[in-house]
Design a protein around this motif. Structure first.
Motif, PDB file in Angstrom:
ATOM      1  N   TYR A 121       0.618  -1.168   0.369  1.00 14.47           N
ATOM      2  CA  TYR A 121       0.221   0.332   0.284  1.00 14.47           C
ATOM      3  C   TYR A 121       1.299   1.833  -0.060  1.00 14.47           C
ATOM      4  N   LEU A 122       0.318   2.395  -1.082  1.00 15.84           N
ATOM      5  CA  LEU A 122       1.376   2.997  -0.918  1.00 15.84           C
ATOM      6  C   LEU A 122       0.453   4.478   0.157  1.00 15.84           C
ATOM      7  N   GLN A 123       0.759   5.111   1.140  1.00 14.61           N
ATOM      8  CA  GLN A 123       0.383   5.585   2.103  1.00 14.61           C
ATOM      9  C   GLN A 123       1.062   6.940   2.325  1.00 14.61           C
ATOM     10  N   GLN A 124       0.155   7.338   3.478  1.00 11.50           N
ATOM     11  CA  GLN A 124       1.451   8.438   4.331  1.00 11.50           C
ATOM     12  C   GLN A 124       1.464   7.808   6.034  1.00 11.50           C
ATOM     13  N   LEU A 125       2.587   7.726   5.482  1.00 12.05           N
ATOM     14  CA  LEU A 125       3.464   7.184   7.321  1.00 12.05           C
ATOM     15  C   LEU A 125       4.186   8.322   8.364  1.00 12.05           C
ATOM     16  N   GLY A 126       4.745   9.387   7.252  1.00 12.40           N
ATOM     17  CA  GLY A 126       5.347  10.959   7.672  1.00 12.40           C
ATOM     18  C   GLY A 126       4.912  11.863   6.550  1.00 12.40           C
ATOM     19  N   SER A 127       5.944  12.334   6.819  1.00  9.90           N
ATOM     20  CA  SER A 127       6.171  13.699   6.487  1.00  9.90           C
ATOM     21  C   SER A 127       5.204  13.636   4.623  1.00  9.90           C
ATOM     22  N   THR A 128       5.323  12.931   4.030  1.00  8.06           N
ATOM     23  CA  THR A 128       5.634  12.185   3.139  1.00  8.06           C
ATOM     24  C   THR A 128       3.979  11.031   2.520  1.00  8.06           C
ATOM     25  N   ALA A 129       3.211  11.829   1.646  1.00  4.58           N
ATOM     26  CA  ALA A 129       1.749  11.149   1.353  1.00  4.58           C
ATOM     27  C   ALA A 129       2.978  10.062  -0.404  1.00  4.58           C
ATOM     28  N   GLY A 130       2.429   8.883   0.018  1.00  7.01           N
ATOM     29  CA  GLY A 130       3.087   8.368  -1.522  1.00  7.01           C
ATOM     30  C   GLY A 130       4.175   8.260  -1.608  1.00  7.01           C
ATOM     31  N   VAL A 131       4.957   8.078  -2.540  1.00  7.27           N
ATOM     32  CA  VAL A 131       5.562   8.378  -3.526  1.00  7.27           C
ATOM     33  C   VAL A 131       6.604   9.289  -3.916  1.00  7.27           C
ATOM     34  N   VAL A 132       7.715  10.073  -3.529  1.00  2.23           N
ATOM     35  CA  VAL A 132       7.767  11.517  -4.341  1.00  2.23           C
ATOM     36  C   VAL A 132       9.174  11.505  -3.928  1.00  2.23           C
ATOM     37  N   THR A 133       9.634  11.945  -6.356  1.00  2.00           N
ATOM     38  CA  THR A 133      10.952  10.992  -5.911  1.00  2.00           C
ATOM     39  C   THR A 133      11.467  12.769  -6.907  1.00  2.00           C
ATOM     40  N   ASN A 134      10.500  13.778  -6.896  1.00  2.00           N
ATOM     41  CA  ASN A 134      11.477  14.981  -7.208  1.00  2.00           C
ATOM     42  C   ASN A 134      12.098  15.209  -8.467  1.00  2.00           C
ATOM     43  N   GLY A 135      11.490  14.625 -10.209  1.00  2.00           N
ATOM     44  CA  GLY A 135      11.727  14.760 -11.463  1.00  2.00           C
ATOM     45  C   GLY A 135      12.886  13.686 -11.368  1.00  2.00           C
ATOM     46  N   ASN A 136      13.012  12.674 -10.446  1.00  2.00           N
ATOM     47  CA  ASN A 136      14.367  11.323 -10.567  1.00  2.00           C
ATOM     48  C   ASN A 136      12.897  10.261 -10.535  1.00  2.00           C
ATOM     49  N   ALA A 137      13.530   8.987 -11.679  1.00  2.00           N
ATOM     50  CA  ALA A 137      12.592   7.877 -11.915  1.00  2.00           C
ATOM     51  C   ALA A 137      12.244   7.204 -10.580  1.00  2.00           C
ATOM     52  N   PHE A 138      10.917   5.910 -10.702  1.00  2.00           N
ATOM     53  CA  PHE A 138      10.582   5.545  -9.418  1.00  2.00           C
ATOM     54  C   PHE A 138      10.719   3.924 -10.354  1.00  2.00           C
ATOM     55  N   ASN A 139      11.319   3.378 -10.194  1.00  2.00           N
ATOM     56  CA  ASN A 139      11.586   2.063 -10.540  1.00  2.00           C
ATOM     57  C   ASN A 139      10.637   0.498  -9.671  1.00  2.00           C
ATOM     58  N   LEU A 140       9.448   0.307  -9.441  1.00  2.00           N
ATOM     59  CA  LEU A 140       8.929  -0.846  -9.012  1.00  2.00           C
ATOM     60  C   LEU A 140       9.220  -1.830  -8.895  1.00  2.00           C
ATOM     61  N   THR A 141       9.371  -3.433  -8.252  1.00  2.00           N
ATOM     62  CA  THR A 141       9.044  -4.361  -8.693  1.00  2.00           C
ATOM     63  C   THR A 141       8.334  -5.058  -7.664  1.00  2.00           C
ATOM     64  N   ASN A 142       6.819  -6.083  -7.882  1.00  2.00           N
ATOM     65  CA  ASN A 142       6.480  -5.842  -6.596  1.00  2.00           C
ATOM     66  C   ASN A 142       4.765  -7.065  -7.244  1.00  2.00           C
ATOM     67  N   THR A 143       6.149  -8.147  -6.293  1.00  2.00           N
ATOM     68  CA  THR A 143       5.474  -9.492  -6.645  1.00  2.00           C
ATOM     69  C   THR A 143       3.582  -9.876  -6.845  1.00  2.00           C
ATOM     70  N   ASN A 144       3.016  -8.957  -5.497  1.00  2.00           N
ATOM     71  CA  ASN A 144       1.876  -8.914  -5.282  1.00  2.00           C
ATOM     72  C   ASN A 144       1.293  -8.012  -5.858  1.00  2.00           C
ATOM     73  N   THR A 145      -0.222  -7.677  -5.379  1.00  2.00           N
ATOM     74  CA  THR A 145      -0.913  -6.728  -5.419  1.00  2.00           C
ATOM     75  C   THR A 145      -0.274  -4.900  -5.145  1.00  2.00           C
ATOM     76  N   LEU A 146      -0.267  -4.303  -5.780  1.00  2.00           N
ATOM     77  CA  LEU A 146       0.175  -3.006  -6.014  1.00  2.00           C
ATOM     78  C   LEU A 146      -1.168  -1.954  -5.066  1.00  2.00           C
ATOM     79  N   TYR A 147      -1.437  -0.665  -4.650  1.00  3.53           N
ATOM     80  CA  TYR A 147      -2.527  -0.667  -4.330  1.00  3.53           C
ATOM     81  C   TYR A 147      -2.179   1.018  -3.925  1.00  3.53           C
ATOM     82  N   LEU A 148      -2.698   1.896  -4.858  1.00  5.88           N
ATOM     83  CA  LEU A 148      -2.306   2.968  -5.212  1.00  5.88           C
ATOM     84  C   LEU A 148      -3.483   3.730  -4.646  1.00  5.88           C
TER      85      LEU A 148
END
Length: 195
Positions: free
Chosen positions: A141-168
């Motif tokens: 699950y992509l969530q807000q755990l601290g000050s950031t909600a989800g994934v923020v890469t500030n103009g850089n790539a995000f590469n995710l390999t996830n074996t099961n279900t990804l919840y956006l």
């Protein structure tokens, strides 16, 4: 047995600390050139001093953990039942599997967590470099755990390999992906929205 305060100081070799179920904290900056192996049982681990510098960090707790490294953060074997907050003023990497109920990641540089044994249940991340994650948990699950909600890469790539279900998430605080001008490459068994 009981709360363990590591104080502050410089260690030229390895640091091994076991609180036998109590919390592990610090009073000041820790500079450890070797591997720091921290075991807290049901206790939490909080080593968030901004002067910390670790060679390699291995963590074991059924509770939560927070680690800050003023240099490159190299995670060894990590088992955290709750949330792991990992912060680095440089890059983040790993030399062994990371298993955590949730990961709150902040990195000024590249973050590479590509071990085949990684298992993370929830994620928030803010990086100033490419973020690469390999995950084998039942669901992510992509969530807000601290000050950031989800994934923020500030103009850089995000590469995710996830074996099961990804919840956006589909809202501002429950799990979006924001790569700015970067590219998000998602490989998952299936991708669902929630929120």
């Amino acid at each position: 047995t009981g709360a363990l305060n590591l104080g502050s100081g410089t260690i030229g070799g390895a640091l091994v600390a076991n609180s036998n179920g109590g919390s592990i904290t610090q009073a000041g900056a820790l500079v450890v050139s070797g591997t720091s192996t921290l075991t807290a049982g049901a206790g939490s681990i909080t080593l968030a001093n901004t002067g910390n510098s670790f060679g390699n960090v291995a963590l074991s707790t059924s509770s939560s953990a927070s680690i800050y490294d003023s240099t490159a953060l190299d995670l060894g074997s990590v088992s955290v039942g709750g949330t792991l907050k990992a912060q680095s003023a440089s890059t983040v990497g790993q030399s062994a599997a990371l298993v955590a109920g949730a990961l709150d990641l902040i990195s000024v540089g590249v973050a590479t967590l590509s071990d085949a044994g990684n298992s993370i249940g929830a994620l928030s991340a803010n990086t100033s470099g490419v973020f690469t994650l390999n995950n084998t948990s039942a669901n992510l699950y992509l969530q807000q755990l601290g000050s950031t909600a989800g994934v923020v890469t500030n103009g850089n790539a995000f590469n995710l390999t996830n074996t099961n279900t990804l919840y956006l998430g589909n809202g501002s605080t429950n799990g979006p992906i924001n790569v700015g001008g970067g590219v998000a490459t998602l490989s998952s068994n299936r991708i669902l929205q929630y929120g």
